[in-house]
Design a protein around this motif. Structure first.
Motif, PDB file in Angstrom:
ATOM      1  N   ALA A 190       9.371 -28.573  10.194  1.00 29.98           N
ATOM      2  CA  ALA A 190       8.988 -29.360  11.377  1.00 29.98           C
ATOM      3  C   ALA A 190       7.839 -30.318  11.086  1.00 29.98           C
ATOM      4  N   GLY A 191       7.226 -30.208   9.885  1.00 28.92           N
ATOM      5  CA  GLY A 191       6.208 -31.203   9.531  1.00 28.92           C
ATOM      6  C   GLY A 191       4.859 -30.663   9.095  1.00 28.92           C
ATOM      7  N   VAL A 192       4.656 -29.343   9.133  1.00 33.02           N
ATOM      8  CA  VAL A 192       3.370 -28.780   8.703  1.00 33.02           C
ATOM      9  C   VAL A 192       3.253 -28.898   7.190  1.00 33.02           C
ATOM     10  N   ARG A 193       2.059 -29.228   6.714  1.00 32.49           N
ATOM     11  CA  ARG A 193       1.875 -29.402   5.273  1.00 32.49           C
ATOM     12  C   ARG A 193       0.846 -28.438   4.680  1.00 32.49           C
ATOM     13  N   TYR A 194       0.105 -27.727   5.517  1.00 36.88           N
ATOM     14  CA  TYR A 194      -0.920 -26.796   5.040  1.00 36.88           C
ATOM     15  C   TYR A 194      -0.482 -25.381   5.405  1.00 36.88           C
ATOM     16  N   VAL A 195      -0.277 -24.557   4.376  1.00 29.55           N
ATOM     17  CA  VAL A 195       0.274 -23.218   4.620  1.00 29.55           C
ATOM     18  C   VAL A 195      -0.693 -22.154   4.107  1.00 29.55           C
ATOM     19  N   ASP A 196      -1.146 -21.291   5.001  1.00 26.32           N
ATOM     20  CA  ASP A 196      -2.014 -20.184   4.593  1.00 26.32           C
ATOM     21  C   ASP A 196      -1.154 -19.088   3.968  1.00 26.32           C
ATOM     22  N   ALA A 197      -1.635 -18.566   2.849  1.00 23.77           N
ATOM     23  CA  ALA A 197      -0.916 -17.496   2.155  1.00 23.77           C
ATOM     24  C   ALA A 197      -1.933 -16.750   1.302  1.00 23.77           C
ATOM     25  N   SER A 198      -1.526 -15.610   0.764  1.00 25.80           N
ATOM     26  CA  SER A 198      -2.430 -14.867  -0.123  1.00 25.80           C
ATOM     27  C   SER A 198      -1.579 -14.184  -1.177  1.00 25.80           C
ATOM     28  N   ILE A 199      -2.233 -13.736  -2.228  1.00 27.64           N
ATOM     29  CA  ILE A 199      -1.481 -13.019  -3.254  1.00 27.64           C
ATOM     30  C   ILE A 199      -0.910 -11.749  -2.612  1.00 27.64           C
ATOM     31  N   TRP A 200       0.361 -11.510  -2.830  1.00 29.86           N
ATOM     32  CA  TRP A 200       1.110 -10.384  -2.246  1.00 29.86           C
ATOM     33  C   TRP A 200       1.214 -10.470  -0.724  1.00 29.86           C
ATOM     34  N   GLY A 201       0.605 -11.516  -0.114  1.00 32.81           N
ATOM     35  CA  GLY A 201       0.590 -11.560   1.341  1.00 32.81           C
ATOM     36  C   GLY A 201      -0.432 -10.594   1.932  1.00 32.81           C
ATOM     37  N   LEU A 202      -1.407 -10.185   1.111  1.00 29.90           N
ATOM     38  CA  LEU A 202      -2.424  -9.256   1.623  1.00 29.90           C
ATOM     39  C   LEU A 202      -3.205  -9.927   2.741  1.00 29.90           C
ATOM     40  N   ALA A 203      -3.345  -9.244   3.856  1.00 30.57           N
ATOM     41  CA  ALA A 203      -4.119  -9.748   4.993  1.00 30.57           C
ATOM     42  C   ALA A 203      -4.166  -8.639   6.032  1.00 30.57           C
ATOM     43  N   GLU A 204      -4.851  -8.913   7.107  1.00 30.86           N
ATOM     44  CA  GLU A 204      -4.956  -7.946   8.207  1.00 30.86           C
ATOM     45  C   GLU A 204      -3.566  -7.357   8.546  1.00 30.86           C
ATOM     46  N   PHE A 255      -9.165 -14.084  -0.788  1.00 27.68           N
ATOM     47  CA  PHE A 255     -10.558 -13.618  -0.792  1.00 27.68           C
ATOM     48  C   PHE A 255     -11.133 -13.484   0.622  1.00 27.68           C
ATOM     49  N   ARG A 256     -10.366 -13.924   1.639  1.00 26.28           N
ATOM     50  CA  ARG A 256     -10.805 -13.738   3.032  1.00 26.28           C
ATOM     51  C   ARG A 256      -9.840 -12.782   3.731  1.00 26.28           C
ATOM     52  N   ASP A 257      -8.724 -13.282   4.229  1.00 29.40           N
ATOM     53  CA  ASP A 257      -7.809 -12.384   4.942  1.00 29.40           C
ATOM     54  C   ASP A 257      -7.288 -11.297   3.998  1.00 29.40           C
ATOM     55  N   GLY A 258      -7.127 -11.636   2.720  1.00 24.03           N
ATOM     56  CA  GLY A 258      -6.635 -10.643   1.746  1.00 24.03           C
ATOM     57  C   GLY A 258      -7.519  -9.419   1.687  1.00 24.03           C
ATOM     58  N   GLN A 259      -8.819  -9.662   1.789  1.00 25.51           N
ATOM     59  CA  GLN A 259      -9.741  -8.511   1.737  1.00 25.51           C
ATOM     60  C   GLN A 259      -9.781  -7.751   3.061  1.00 25.51           C
ATOM     61  N   GLN A 260      -9.091  -8.263   4.066  1.00 27.60           N
ATOM     62  CA  GLN A 260      -8.972  -7.518   5.327  1.00 27.60           C
ATOM     63  C   GLN A 260      -7.740  -6.607   5.303  1.00 27.60           C
ATOM     64  N   SER A 261      -7.026  -6.578   4.158  1.00 27.04           N
ATOM     65  CA  SER A 261      -5.795  -5.795   4.109  1.00 27.04           C
ATOM     66  C   SER A 261      -6.077  -4.292   4.072  1.00 27.04           C
ATOM     67  N   PRO A 262      -5.328  -3.518   4.856  1.00 28.21           N
ATOM     68  CA  PRO A 262      -5.493  -2.058   4.783  1.00 28.21           C
ATOM     69  C   PRO A 262      -5.133  -1.500   3.401  1.00 28.21           C
ATOM     70  N   LEU A 263      -4.363  -2.274   2.622  1.00 29.97           N
ATOM     71  CA  LEU A 263      -4.000  -1.793   1.284  1.00 29.97           C
ATOM     72  C   LEU A 263      -5.243  -1.569   0.422  1.00 29.97           C
ATOM     73  N   LEU A 264      -6.263  -2.379   0.656  1.00 30.51           N
ATOM     74  CA  LEU A 264      -7.501  -2.193  -0.113  1.00 30.51           C
ATOM     75  C   LEU A 264      -8.159  -0.865   0.251  1.00 30.51           C
ATOM     76  N   PHE A 265      -7.928  -0.421   1.467  1.00 31.09           N
ATOM     77  CA  PHE A 265      -8.465   0.890   1.872  1.00 31.09           C
ATOM     78  C   PHE A 265      -7.568   1.991   1.304  1.00 31.09           C
ATOM     79  N   ASP A 266      -6.227   1.785   1.402  1.00 29.75           N
ATOM     80  CA  ASP A 266      -5.285   2.800   0.897  1.00 29.75           C
ATOM     81  C   ASP A 266      -5.525   3.076  -0.580  1.00 29.75           C
ATOM     82  N   THR A 267      -5.844   2.029  -1.326  1.00 33.89           N
ATOM     83  CA  THR A 267      -6.015   2.220  -2.768  1.00 33.89           C
ATOM     84  C   THR A 267      -7.449   2.651  -3.107  1.00 33.89           C
ATOM     85  N   GLY A 268      -8.275   2.819  -2.085  1.00 31.66           N
ATOM     86  CA  GLY A 268      -9.646   3.290  -2.314  1.00 31.66           C
ATOM     87  C   GLY A 268     -10.555   2.223  -2.898  1.00 31.66           C
ATOM     88  N   LYS A 269     -10.107   0.975  -2.817  1.00 29.02           N
ATOM     89  CA  LYS A 269     -10.875  -0.096  -3.438  1.00 29.02           C
ATOM     90  C   LYS A 269     -11.835  -0.757  -2.430  1.00 29.02           C
TER      91      LYS A 269
END
Ligand code: HCA
Length: 392
Positions: free
Chosen positions: A224-238, A11-25
């Motif tokens: 290496a020890g990181v426990r918090y991973v940023d991700a989005s559905i389909w990997g949508l992001a900038e 809902f943050r980086d995902g909405q920065q995806s160009p795919l949302l523009f490509d699909t006209g959404k």
């Protein structure tokens, strides 16, 4: 217990995806966001990143509604995090809409100093210290994450100056690869040094996929020890995005079986299909948790998979909700699939020798396929021309 938290940023980086523009959404509607949120909660995700309300009225209203809606879906503790500039007014607005955590960021890379923040390192450090200390004093229990934007193009000593200043007041320190420049070895080196210097902070990673390395970088960071991973559905992001939620869970569960207890993994593929239905396109063929990864087109593969799937399916995608595989009849199919298709699907009275002969003919006519003719049509025409009857 060993927990790896997915921080969903659809809902943050995902909405920065160009795919949302490509699909006209351009943006997801509130109804679509609710469906996606419910899918994520069903999967077991509990951390969500939202836009800061300052991006606009529409997002502000949606965030407010989504936070209220999320509480109706689960009794689990949810972290609704506002992606926020390091600025007390923005923080105040984020808390007013109901966010119970902050993902604060500020860049101090040489480029950011010159062109973005337009502040010196010392000024940025002072600003971050002041804002985060005041926020912590006012909200002793608030979840606060702080990230140095473009961390992998920022000299480590500058990141240390910044993080030394905020470390006493934060829960989590991020290390975003904003422009997708890092390689797994760089990730391990940075994680190792951050862990040694900030032993009481949790570490979070946010990797962009410009070089196609984002998922590999997540694997390296977690090892290496990181426990918090940023991700989005389909990997949508900038730009070309970040790792997908399902790709991360699929990968990490290979090494960390505990993930299967924390997440409801069979919901992975349904979540990807939900996004496909919202965007009106297919699940991306590069997505690990996809039917594509259980689809076979070459004759050799199809023959083997008809006998034993594991010959060309190494991964337990069934556990991730991809509950079938598919063999595509096409120009590369051999007689095994053609026999199977005509006998089992089309119910023709065909024997193996006829199927072998028909395959020769089919191969001689494959140039017709795709020019207004489907492989199935061509095959049935050829079978009819040979007088092969349909049973019953
Ligand atoms: C961006 C910001 C960000 C933020 C990551 C973070 C990045 O959209 O450019 O807050 O950790 O990649 O730096 O996504």
């Amino acid at each position: 217990p060993y927990r790896i938290e997915i921080i969903d940023t659809t809902f943050r980086d995902g909405q920065q995806s160009p795919l949302l523009f490509d699909t006209g959404k351009y943006r997801f509607s509130l109804e679509e966001k609710k469906l996606l949120l419910a899918g994520l909660i069903e999967l077991g995700v509990t951390h969500f990143e939202f836009f800061s309300p300052v991006v606009g009225k529409a997002e502000e209203q949606d965030v407010r509604e989504l936070i209220a809606y999320a509480q109706t879906l689960t009794s689990r503790e949810l972290h609704c995090l506002a992606h926020c500039r390091c600025n007390l007014e923005d923080i105040q607005r984020a808390l007013e809409v109901g966010c119970n955590g902050l993902n604060l960021y500020l860049g101090v890379s040489p480029l950011a100093q010159q062109h973005n923040a337009q502040k010196s390192l010392e000024e940025s450090v002072a600003l971050a210290r002041e804002v985060i200390r005041a926020t912590r004093q006012a909200h002793p229990d608030l979840y606060i994450r702080f990230s140095a934007e473009d961390a992998f193009r920022t000299p480590l000593e500058d990141i240390f100056s910044l993080y030394d200043a905020v470390y006493p007041y934060v829960n989590t320190l991020g290390m975003p690869d904003t422009v997708g420049i890092a390689e797994p070895e760089d990730v391990v080196a940075v994680v190792t040094q951050l862990q040694a210097r900030y032993p009481d902070a949790r570490l979070e990673c946010h990797f962009h996929n410009d070089r196609g390395l984002a998922l590999a970088n997540v694997n390296a960071a977690v090892r290496a020890g990181v426990r918090y991973v940023d991700a989005s559905i389909w990997g949508l992001a900038e730009r070309s995005g970040i790792p997908s939620v399902t790709g991360v869970l699929f990968n990490l569960s290979k090494r960390y079986p505990e993930i299967a207890a924390q997440y409801n993994l069979s919901q992975c593929y349904p979540l990807n299909v939900l996004m496909a239905s919202i965007l009106g396109t297919l699940v991306p063929y590069t997505e690990p948790v996809s039917l594509t990864n259980r689809t076979h087109t070459a004759g050799v593969h199809q023959k083997a998979v008809l006998s034993e799937k594991r010959v060309y399916e190494a991964h337990s995608l069934h556990d991730f909700g991809v509950d079938k595989n598919q063999l595509l009849l096409g120009p590369l199919s051999g007689w095994n699939l053609i026999y199977y298709y005509l006998k089992e699907v089309e119910n023709l009275a065909i024997d193996k020798d006829q199927a072998k002969r028909l395959t020769q003919e089919f191969k001689a006519h494959t140039h017709q396929i795709g020019r207004g003719k489907r492989p199935e049509e061509l095959l049935l025409e050829l079978a009819a021309a040979q007088g092969i009857p349909r049973l019953s």
